[in-house]
Design a protein around this motif. Structure first.
Motif, PDB file in Angstrom:
ATOM      1  N   LYS A  52     -35.507  44.229 -13.820  1.00 41.79           N
ATOM      2  CA  LYS A  52     -36.053  45.199 -12.301  1.00 41.79           C
ATOM      3  C   LYS A  52     -34.730  45.943 -11.894  1.00 41.79           C
ATOM      4  CE  LYS A  52     -38.406  41.253 -10.430  1.00 41.79           C
ATOM      5  NZ  LYS A  52     -39.566  40.623  -9.540  1.00 41.79           N
ATOM      6  N   VAL A  53     -35.062  47.091 -11.451  1.00 40.30           N
ATOM      7  CA  VAL A  53     -34.174  48.205 -10.219  1.00 40.30           C
ATOM      8  C   VAL A  53     -33.835  47.848  -9.608  1.00 40.30           C
ATOM      9  CG1 VAL A  53     -34.218  50.416  -9.452  1.00 40.30           C
ATOM     10  CG2 VAL A  53     -35.733  49.880 -11.464  1.00 40.30           C
ATOM     11  N   PRO A  54     -32.216  47.704  -9.150  1.00 42.35           N
ATOM     12  CA  PRO A  54     -31.834  46.743  -8.321  1.00 42.35           C
ATOM     13  C   PRO A  54     -32.098  47.821  -7.240  1.00 42.35           C
ATOM     14  CG  PRO A  54     -29.951  47.500  -9.947  1.00 42.35           C
ATOM     15  CD  PRO A  54     -30.969  47.796 -10.426  1.00 42.35           C
ATOM     16  N   ARG A  55     -32.289  47.030  -5.995  1.00 35.70           N
ATOM     17  CA  ARG A  55     -32.564  47.570  -4.602  1.00 35.70           C
ATOM     18  C   ARG A  55     -31.236  48.672  -4.018  1.00 35.70           C
ATOM     19  NH1 ARG A  55     -35.339  46.059   0.311  1.00 35.70           N
ATOM     20  NH2 ARG A  55     -34.535  47.737   1.635  1.00 35.70           N
ATOM     21  N   TRP A  56     -30.186  48.364  -4.271  1.00 39.30           N
ATOM     22  CA  TRP A  56     -29.228  48.914  -3.988  1.00 39.30           C
ATOM     23  C   TRP A  56     -29.475  50.410  -4.834  1.00 39.30           C
ATOM     24  CZ3 TRP A  56     -26.308  51.309  -8.117  1.00 39.30           C
ATOM     25  CH2 TRP A  56     -25.965  50.780  -8.997  1.00 39.30           C
ATOM     26  N   PHE A  57     -29.684  50.044  -5.892  1.00 41.63           N
ATOM     27  CA  PHE A  57     -29.878  51.910  -6.759  1.00 41.63           C
ATOM     28  C   PHE A  57     -30.769  52.670  -6.414  1.00 41.63           C
ATOM     29  CE2 PHE A  57     -32.417  54.349  -9.777  1.00 41.63           C
ATOM     30  CZ  PHE A  57     -31.207  55.422 -10.074  1.00 41.63           C
ATOM     31  N   THR A  58     -31.882  51.879  -5.298  1.00 40.12           N
ATOM     32  CA  THR A  58     -33.118  52.380  -4.848  1.00 40.12           C
ATOM     33  C   THR A  58     -32.431  52.870  -3.411  1.00 40.12           C
ATOM     34  OG1 THR A  58     -34.382  50.564  -6.059  1.00 40.12           O
ATOM     35  CG2 THR A  58     -35.374  52.626  -3.967  1.00 40.12           C
ATOM     36  N   ASP A  59     -31.902  51.889  -3.033  1.00 43.66           N
ATOM     37  CA  ASP A  59     -30.754  52.230  -1.481  1.00 43.66           C
ATOM     38  C   ASP A  59     -30.899  53.998  -1.471  1.00 43.66           C
ATOM     39  OD1 ASP A  59     -32.654  50.366  -0.428  1.00 43.66           O
ATOM     40  OD2 ASP A  59     -31.466  48.981  -0.551  1.00 43.66           O
ATOM     41  N   ALA A  60     -29.344  53.891  -2.638  1.00 43.34           N
ATOM     42  CA  ALA A  60     -28.553  54.641  -3.365  1.00 43.34           C
ATOM     43  C   ALA A  60     -29.139  56.185  -3.139  1.00 43.34           C
ATOM     44  CB  ALA A  60     -27.313  54.302  -3.681  1.00 43.34           C
ATOM     45  N   ILE A  61     -30.261  56.177  -4.019  1.00 45.28           N
ATOM     46  CA  ILE A  61     -31.361  57.785  -4.310  1.00 45.28           C
ATOM     47  C   ILE A  61     -31.592  57.789  -3.334  1.00 45.28           C
ATOM     48  CG2 ILE A  61     -32.994  58.490  -5.128  1.00 45.28           C
ATOM     49  CD1 ILE A  61     -30.374  57.410  -7.153  1.00 45.28           C
ATOM     50  N   LYS A  62     -31.899  57.280  -2.217  1.00 46.89           N
ATOM     51  CA  LYS A  62     -33.058  57.879  -1.149  1.00 46.89           C
ATOM     52  C   LYS A  62     -31.549  58.593  -0.101  1.00 46.89           C
ATOM     53  CE  LYS A  62     -36.276  54.578   0.076  1.00 46.89           C
ATOM     54  NZ  LYS A  62     -37.106  53.411   0.032  1.00 46.89           N
ATOM     55  N   VAL A  63     -30.682  57.390  -0.131  1.00 47.55           N
ATOM     56  CA  VAL A  63     -29.188  58.189   1.014  1.00 47.55           C
ATOM     57  C   VAL A  63     -28.927  59.112   0.670  1.00 47.55           C
ATOM     58  CG1 VAL A  63     -26.977  57.858   1.493  1.00 47.55           C
ATOM     59  CG2 VAL A  63     -28.263  55.873   2.079  1.00 47.55           C
ATOM     60  N   ALA A  64     -28.658  59.266  -0.888  1.00 47.12           N
ATOM     61  CA  ALA A  64     -28.285  60.597  -1.565  1.00 47.12           C
ATOM     62  C   ALA A  64     -29.211  62.327  -1.195  1.00 47.12           C
ATOM     63  CB  ALA A  64     -27.738  60.801  -3.069  1.00 47.12           C
ATOM     64  N   GLY A  65     -30.057  61.605  -0.451  1.00 45.12           N
ATOM     65  CA  GLY A  65     -31.991  62.503  -1.313  1.00 45.12           C
ATOM     66  C   GLY A  65     -32.265  62.866  -2.729  1.00 45.12           C
ATOM     67  N   LEU A  66     -31.777  62.324  -3.194  1.00 43.86           N
ATOM     68  CA  LEU A  66     -32.057  62.601  -4.907  1.00 43.86           C
ATOM     69  C   LEU A  66     -33.585  62.648  -5.337  1.00 43.86           C
ATOM     70  CD1 LEU A  66     -29.028  61.214  -6.452  1.00 43.86           C
ATOM     71  CD2 LEU A  66     -29.632  63.580  -6.136  1.00 43.86           C
ATOM     72  N   LYS A  67     -34.558  63.445  -6.102  1.00 45.70           N
ATOM     73  CA  LYS A  67     -35.154  63.428  -5.988  1.00 45.70           C
ATOM     74  C   LYS A  67     -35.683  63.462  -7.645  1.00 45.70           C
ATOM     75  CE  LYS A  67     -37.249  65.685  -1.625  1.00 45.70           C
ATOM     76  NZ  LYS A  67     -36.930  64.781  -1.370  1.00 45.70           N
TER      77      LYS A  67
END
Length: 146
Positions: A52-67
């Motif tokens: 499973k992809v860690p939730r913190w990773f998904t959250d960090a991607i969103k906060v950083a604005g990465l696509k």
């Protein structure tokens, strides 16, 4: 964390994507992070939930604005940065756990300026020359264009 040997600086993978077990070597930064995680262990013994992809990773991607960044993107980044740092392809292959150099090259995405930087290495003084005297060496080296 029963598969992590902080003293030896390795993680033991019982099976990997290619079906074989292997050891993953850790650098000092990874060791520091894993040591901190061990010290904060809540008794589960796990650093990540399996598959499973860690939730913190998904959250960090969103906060950083990465696509278009996924957990797997980190593997491509790991391999590309090693290659651009000058690590030889055989060592990168071993660190990535690949069975072939061709698989490693599929993961290596070199920055656009990397080739130009590599070519400039030919303009640096070399420890090996064909000239026998310093005066002859200076004649052989093209002048630097400013």
């Amino acid at each position: 964390m029963d598969r992590i040997d902080l003293g030896a600086g390795v993680i033991r993978l019982e099976d990997s994507k290619n079906g074989a077990g292997r050891f993953v070597r850790l650098n000092t930064r990874a060791l520091a992070v894993l040591t901190a995680l061990r010290d904060r262990d809540l008794g589960t013994g796990r650093v990540f939930v399996l598959n499973k992809v860690p939730r913190w990773f998904t959250d960090a991607i969103k906060v950083a604005g990465l696509k278009d960044v996924t957990w797997h993107t980190l593997r491509h980044t790991f391999i590309s940065r090693l290659m651009m740092a000058g690590v030889d392809v055989r060592t990168v292959m071993e660190l990535a756990g690949h069975k072939s150099i061709s698989m490693t090259m599929r993961y290596a995405h070199l920055a656009p300026g990397h080739s130009a930087k590599a070519l400039e290495k030919l303009c640096e003084p070399s420890a090996t020359t064909t000239a026998t005297e310093a005066e002859e060496t200076e004649k052989l080296v093209a002048p630097t264009v400013q």
